[in-house]
Design a protein around this motif. Structure first.
Motif, PDB file in Angstrom:
ATOM      1  N   ASP A 204      47.910   1.644  57.060  1.00 25.68           N
ATOM      2  CA  ASP A 204      48.180   2.628  56.005  1.00 25.68           C
ATOM      3  C   ASP A 204      47.916   2.073  54.611  1.00 25.68           C
ATOM      4  O   ASP A 204      47.485   2.796  53.722  1.00 25.68           O
ATOM      5  CB  ASP A 204      49.651   3.078  56.071  1.00 25.68           C
ATOM      6  CG  ASP A 204      49.971   3.772  57.384  1.00 25.68           C
ATOM      7  OD1 ASP A 204      49.254   4.729  57.726  1.00 25.68           O
ATOM      8  OD2 ASP A 204      50.921   3.339  58.075  1.00 25.68           O
ATOM      9  N   ARG A 205      48.230   0.787  54.449  1.00 24.88           N
ATOM     10  CA  ARG A 205      48.159   0.228  53.095  1.00 24.88           C
ATOM     11  C   ARG A 205      47.599  -1.181  53.120  1.00 24.88           C
ATOM     12  O   ARG A 205      47.769  -1.891  54.121  1.00 24.88           O
ATOM     13  CB  ARG A 205      49.542   0.144  52.478  1.00 24.88           C
ATOM     14  CG  ARG A 205      50.163   1.484  52.183  1.00 24.88           C
ATOM     15  CD  ARG A 205      51.600   1.265  51.859  1.00 24.88           C
ATOM     16  NE  ARG A 205      52.280   2.496  51.581  1.00 24.88           N
ATOM     17  CZ  ARG A 205      52.753   2.838  50.393  1.00 24.88           C
ATOM     18  NH1 ARG A 205      52.598   2.024  49.372  1.00 24.88           N
ATOM     19  NH2 ARG A 205      53.378   3.971  50.206  1.00 24.88           N
ATOM     20  N   GLY A 206      47.006  -1.573  52.010  1.00 23.97           N
ATOM     21  CA  GLY A 206      46.476  -2.932  51.927  1.00 23.97           C
ATOM     22  C   GLY A 206      46.787  -3.538  50.572  1.00 23.97           C
ATOM     23  O   GLY A 206      46.783  -2.844  49.551  1.00 23.97           O
ATOM     24  N   VAL A 207      47.079  -4.837  50.579  1.00 23.03           N
ATOM     25  CA  VAL A 207      47.384  -5.542  49.330  1.00 23.03           C
ATOM     26  C   VAL A 207      46.412  -6.711  49.179  1.00 23.03           C
ATOM     27  O   VAL A 207      46.247  -7.509  50.111  1.00 23.03           O
ATOM     28  CB  VAL A 207      48.841  -6.061  49.340  1.00 23.03           C
ATOM     29  CG1 VAL A 207      49.141  -6.857  48.067  1.00 23.03           C
ATOM     30  CG2 VAL A 207      49.834  -4.905  49.491  1.00 23.03           C
ATOM     31  N   ASP A 208      45.781  -6.797  48.024  1.00 20.22           N
ATOM     32  CA  ASP A 208      44.911  -7.932  47.712  1.00 20.22           C
ATOM     33  C   ASP A 208      45.729  -8.925  46.890  1.00 20.22           C
ATOM     34  O   ASP A 208      45.943  -8.716  45.693  1.00 20.22           O
ATOM     35  CB  ASP A 208      43.691  -7.427  46.920  1.00 20.22           C
ATOM     36  CG  ASP A 208      42.813  -8.569  46.392  1.00 20.22           C
ATOM     37  OD1 ASP A 208      43.195  -9.749  46.506  1.00 20.22           O
ATOM     38  OD2 ASP A 208      41.728  -8.257  45.842  1.00 20.22           O
ATOM     39  N   ALA A 209      46.206  -9.976  47.550  1.00 18.57           N
ATOM     40  CA  ALA A 209      46.966 -11.026  46.853  1.00 18.57           C
ATOM     41  C   ALA A 209      46.114 -12.291  46.779  1.00 18.57           C
ATOM     42  O   ALA A 209      46.618 -13.407  46.901  1.00 18.57           O
ATOM     43  CB  ALA A 209      48.289 -11.289  47.568  1.00 18.57           C
ATOM     44  N   VAL A 210      44.809 -12.092  46.603  1.00 19.30           N
ATOM     45  CA  VAL A 210      43.880 -13.222  46.489  1.00 19.30           C
ATOM     46  C   VAL A 210      43.194 -13.186  45.125  1.00 19.30           C
ATOM     47  O   VAL A 210      43.248 -14.138  44.351  1.00 19.30           O
ATOM     48  CB  VAL A 210      42.814 -13.186  47.603  1.00 19.30           C
ATOM     49  CG1 VAL A 210      41.904 -14.408  47.501  1.00 19.30           C
ATOM     50  CG2 VAL A 210      43.459 -13.116  48.974  1.00 19.30           C
ATOM     51  N   GLY A 211      42.547 -12.051  44.812  1.00 18.60           N
ATOM     52  CA  GLY A 211      41.858 -11.936  43.528  1.00 18.60           C
ATOM     53  C   GLY A 211      40.442 -12.478  43.573  1.00 18.60           C
ATOM     54  O   GLY A 211      39.871 -12.703  44.655  1.00 18.60           O
ATOM     55  N   TYR A 212      39.889 -12.727  42.382  1.00 23.17           N
ATOM     56  CA  TYR A 212      38.457 -13.049  42.271  1.00 23.17           C
ATOM     57  C   TYR A 212      38.119 -14.422  42.839  1.00 23.17           C
ATOM     58  O   TYR A 212      36.946 -14.747  43.000  1.00 23.17           O
ATOM     59  CB  TYR A 212      38.006 -12.947  40.809  1.00 23.17           C
ATOM     60  CG  TYR A 212      38.471 -14.083  39.927  1.00 23.17           C
ATOM     61  CD1 TYR A 212      39.808 -14.217  39.590  1.00 23.17           C
ATOM     62  CD2 TYR A 212      37.566 -15.020  39.429  1.00 23.17           C
ATOM     63  CE1 TYR A 212      40.240 -15.259  38.786  1.00 23.17           C
ATOM     64  CE2 TYR A 212      37.996 -16.065  38.624  1.00 23.17           C
ATOM     65  CZ  TYR A 212      39.328 -16.177  38.306  1.00 23.17           C
ATOM     66  OH  TYR A 212      39.759 -17.210  37.516  1.00 23.17           O
TER      67      TYR A 212
END
Ligand SMILES: NC(=O)c1ccc[n+]([C@@H]2O[C@H](COP(=O)([O-])OP(=O)(O)OC[C@H]3O[C@@H](n4cnc5c(N)ncnc54)[C@H](O)[C@@H]3O)[C@@H](O)[C@H]2O)c1
Length: 337
Positions: A204-212
């Motif tokens: 349902d949901r996704g989190v980007d906790a990495v970045g560029y």
């Protein structure tokens, strides 16, 4: 986090001896964004840039908080008062940034595509009131401090399936310990792994906790778009992507000339086709820290599981080097001046 040593003439709510924790953001408390709870985007403290912070490159003339003393502008607004004493020290220290930031990552991943009251009373109620529906499934890319806190927040908020993607074994182990499913992206395509585990169903949901600074599966080459691309593939149509992971307006060390200008290439057409929502930005720490403090006091949250080392300020340089290389289990370091 520290003890108030001295107060300025404009401060009325704090007194010497108070134990306080500061958001990493510096905010005025009076501009339109601060008044609406978006203190990460204060328009006053750092003209020409959306928001201010202690000791972070473009974010204003505020020396860093890793010191014996720190001067706190607009202290009545910025300081969160903690109970006296030393209890919960490790947990409270994480209220300055990563616990609220992980929470924010989950909050940002709310889908704006299911808000219409005609679609379902249930979705309207939960989306508007909570920004997260218990039972939803989530993938978090990155098992650094922020990613682990996002996974932990999703657990507190009643998520069903929680996947955490990384390649560092100690970090994946922490994800497992809190009840998330670790996904090692150095083994194979993380999206395929998740779809396989869920019988082909997206999350349902996704989190980007990495970045560029995202890297390829061998961990050797930076590829700034790889996480966004994977999220667009693995989140279900009309789901939401929350991006607390940092993307910068320019990055001279980037692997290609577009990324050097802060341009990231990702499949916008697929994002559009799936009707995905995208939430980005620094964390409005003040929107959450009071409530997260109270969860800690009530014994319902213990974010300090993420802390791997407690060190003195003199050990900071070496600790930063190890944290940067992600060796010797340096997941989160607390410095004691
Ligand atoms: N929005 C905010 O307010 C806010 C606040 C704090 C930190 N941040 C940002 O959040 C991000 C995470 O912070 P952190 O302290 O946890 O950083 P970190 O560097 O410790 O963690 C990032 C993790 O991502 C992993 N990773 C790298 N490439 C990957 C990939 N392709 N797929 C999955 N995982 C991958 C790394 O192995 C690492 O463990 C950073 O960009 C940081 O600047 C944002």
């Amino acid at each position: 986090m520290g003890i108030v040593d001295e107060v300025g003439g404009g401060v009325t709510l704090l007194k010497k001896g108070d134990r306080v924790v500061m958001p990493f953001n510096v905010a005025c408390g009076r501009c339109i964004n601060c008044e609406e709870g978006r203190s990460a985007f204060c328009t006053v403290v750092n003209p020409g840039f959306a928001g201010g912070a202690y000791g972070y490159v473009a974010m204003g003339p505020y020396p860093g908080g890793q010191a014996e003393y720190v001067r706190v502008p607009f202290a009545d607004f910025n300081a969160l008062v903690l109970p006296p004493g030393t209890e919960h020290e490790e947990d409270f220290a994480l209220l300055a940034d990563i616990f609220p930031t992980g929470w924010h990552g989950v909050q940002l991943s709310v889908s704006s595509n299911v808000r219409s009251p005609e679609i379902s009373l249930y979705s309207r109620f939960w989306d508007d009131a909570q920004g997260f529906r218990p039972g939803e499934s989530v993938v978090v890319f990155g098992a650094g401090p922020v990613g682990l806190m996002a996974a932990y927040s999703a657990i507190i908020r009643g998520a069903s399936d929680i996947f955490v993607v990384d390649r560092v074994p100690e970090r994946l182990q922490k994800a497992k310990e809190i009840g998330a499913t670790p996904i090692d992206f150095s083994a194979s395509d993380p999206v395929e792994q998740i779809l396989k585990l869920r019988g082909g169903k997206e999350v349902d949901r996704g989190v980007d906790a990495v970045g560029y600074q995202a890297v390829t599966s061998d961990g050797k080459t930076e590829q700034p778009n790889v996480v966004l691309e994977s999220l667009i593939r693995v989140v279900r149509p009309t789901g939401g992507l929350g991006v607390p992971g940092l993307y910068v307006p320019s990055d001279p060390g980037a692997p290609d000339s577009a990324a050097a200008k802060g341009y990231i290439s990702f499949p916008f057409g697929k994002l559009f086709e799936k009707g995905l929502s995208l939430g980005t930005g620094q964390c409005n720490v003040k929107a959450y820290n009071r409530y997260l403090r109270d969860l800690i006091i009530a014994g319902r949250a213990k974010p300090s599981f993420v802390v791997s080392h407690n060190l003195t300020l003199d050990a900071a340089v070496e600790a930063y080097e190890k944290f940067d290389k992600r060796i010797d289990g340096y997941t989160k370091v607390l410095l004691h001046p």
